[in-house]
Write an enzyme that holds these catalytic residues in place. Sequence first.
Site, short mmCIF file in Angstrom:
data_model
loop_
_atom_site.label_atom_id
_atom_site.label_comp_id
_atom_site.label_asym_id
_atom_site.label_seq_id
_atom_site.Cartn_x
_atom_site.Cartn_y
_atom_site.Cartn_z
CG HIS A 256 -1.83 1.16 1.33
ND1 HIS A 256 -3.14 1.12 0.94
CD2 HIS A 256 -1.61 2.44 1.76
CE1 HIS A 256 -3.70 2.31 1.13
NE2 HIS A 256 -2.79 3.13 1.63
CD GLU A 257 1.48 3.59 3.66
OE1 GLU A 257 1.65 4.66 3.03
OE2 GLU A 257 0.45 3.34 4.30
CG HIS A 260 0.30 6.20 -0.72
ND1 HIS A 260 -0.73 6.91 -1.30
CD2 HIS A 260 -0.25 5.52 0.32
CE1 HIS A 260 -1.86 6.68 -0.62
NE2 HIS A 260 -1.60 5.82 0.35
CD GLU A 286 -5.84 5.25 0.35
OE1 GLU A 286 -4.85 6.00 0.48
OE2 GLU A 286 -6.02 4.25 1.06
ZN ZN Z 1 -3.10 5.25 1.77
#
Ligand code: ZN
Length: 491
Positions: A256-257, A260, A286
């Site tokens: 997830h990170e 980003h 997101e």
């Molecule tokens: Zn996030």
Amino acid sequence: MERLKKRLTDLRALEAAMGLMGWDQQCYMPKGGAEARALHLSTLSRMHHELFACSEMGDLLAEAAAEAEPGSLDAAMVRVVRRDYDKATKLPPELVEEQARLSAEGHEVWVEARRNDDFASFAPILRRVFELNKRIADCLGYEEHIYDALLDLYEEGATRNDCLRMYEALKQETVPLVRSIAERPQNDDSFLHGEWDVEKQREFTLRLVRAIGFDLERGRQDVAPHPFCTGWSVNDIRLTTRFTSYLPSAIFGSLHEAGHGLYEQNSPKEWDQTPLAGGVSMALHESQSRTWENLVGRSRAFWARFLPDLQQAFPQLAGVDVDAFYKAVNRVQPSLIRVEADEVTYNLHTLVRFEIECEVLTDQLAVDDIPEAWNAKYEAYLGVRPPNDANGCLQDVHWSGGMVGYFPTYTMGNILSFQFWELLAKDLGDPYALISRGEFAPLLDWLREKIYSQGKRYTPKELVRRVTGGELDPKPYLAGLKRKYAEIYGL
Ligand code: ZN
């Protein structure tokens, strides 16, 4: 224009210093450093405000706007800075101070209130938070609904009406889907809980983030209690993760990170240190973290490629096959806590917060009645009722920090990720064939070309229109979820 750019470079250095101090605070700072760190951060933040929210900056912006060729990168840069400048100057200083004070005070009170499951002790803060946000909305202005002004702080141009449309579609399809999944036998995920060597988790998550294309020469991964991604240059992006007794926590948190991080790292290098570099909004950001976490990371193809590696690191998983692993990491279970929610139920958690925020802002709901409203909505949408407020309306940090209007951006991100993915799949043929071979470059190239390389050049809505030809649309998301979970749960 040149003088404006020079001023922005100075501001950028202050932002970088604050970013680095904030990152260190979460990852490495000893407890004793808190007081000095707060002082240094507030000093730098005051210096930044003085250098930015001043009449000289207003003049520079006006002159630069006159100089910039319409449609040029310079014009885009002026637009981006102008937006921040308007926000910084529309709010009276005493409101900004109250905001800073309230979020510092609020955080402490919230931590205690959650620990003691004592909503009453947090209610006075929460009343001030909503009062403050009403005043902020009035200063910033809005056309239709007070929520629009607050949402726009996090997602430029998005409105309450956009949210209503989005949530209506989601509610109609997701609530019955959750019910029919609940009637099916549950997938076993007991083998994901246990004792996992931290060094091996670190190695494995680093292998994954490197594999999908995160450049560890221009970034790194550290440990933080609440994972996040930050950075101060396209060549220096920091990921964080955490290692727990639930193995997927580190794996999907890291992916997830890193999602980003990929968005940030793949801004054009020549835009580094300018206001055009980086992700354009919360929802767009997101959408990328969710793409790499869910569409890529939670696919069967991904684990066809990586389960053998994981089993080598953790031999206790030797007897688990790809299918069982895939089903386990895609287990759907209505639960009380948003950050632990699965792909299907997640948006119902943000829906509850969105509805409550709107009701409180328009005086249809009193702050004291939030716990009851919260619990009733959880029962109606998710079929679970929080036994206490600690696991109910006290669970999220956002309100204590003074943030109202943030939650729908998570759901917008989920929806956009599927819209982009549908187009990517059309262009690349079968992305899952690539993923099962560990070939992520074509995916990253596609996303770089369409999204990452655009930085903040266009508004979020304009960027979505350029990529998809339309606007935010829940259909691909809902169709995708139904397809995936009908197969997993045999619906
Ligand atoms: Zn996030």
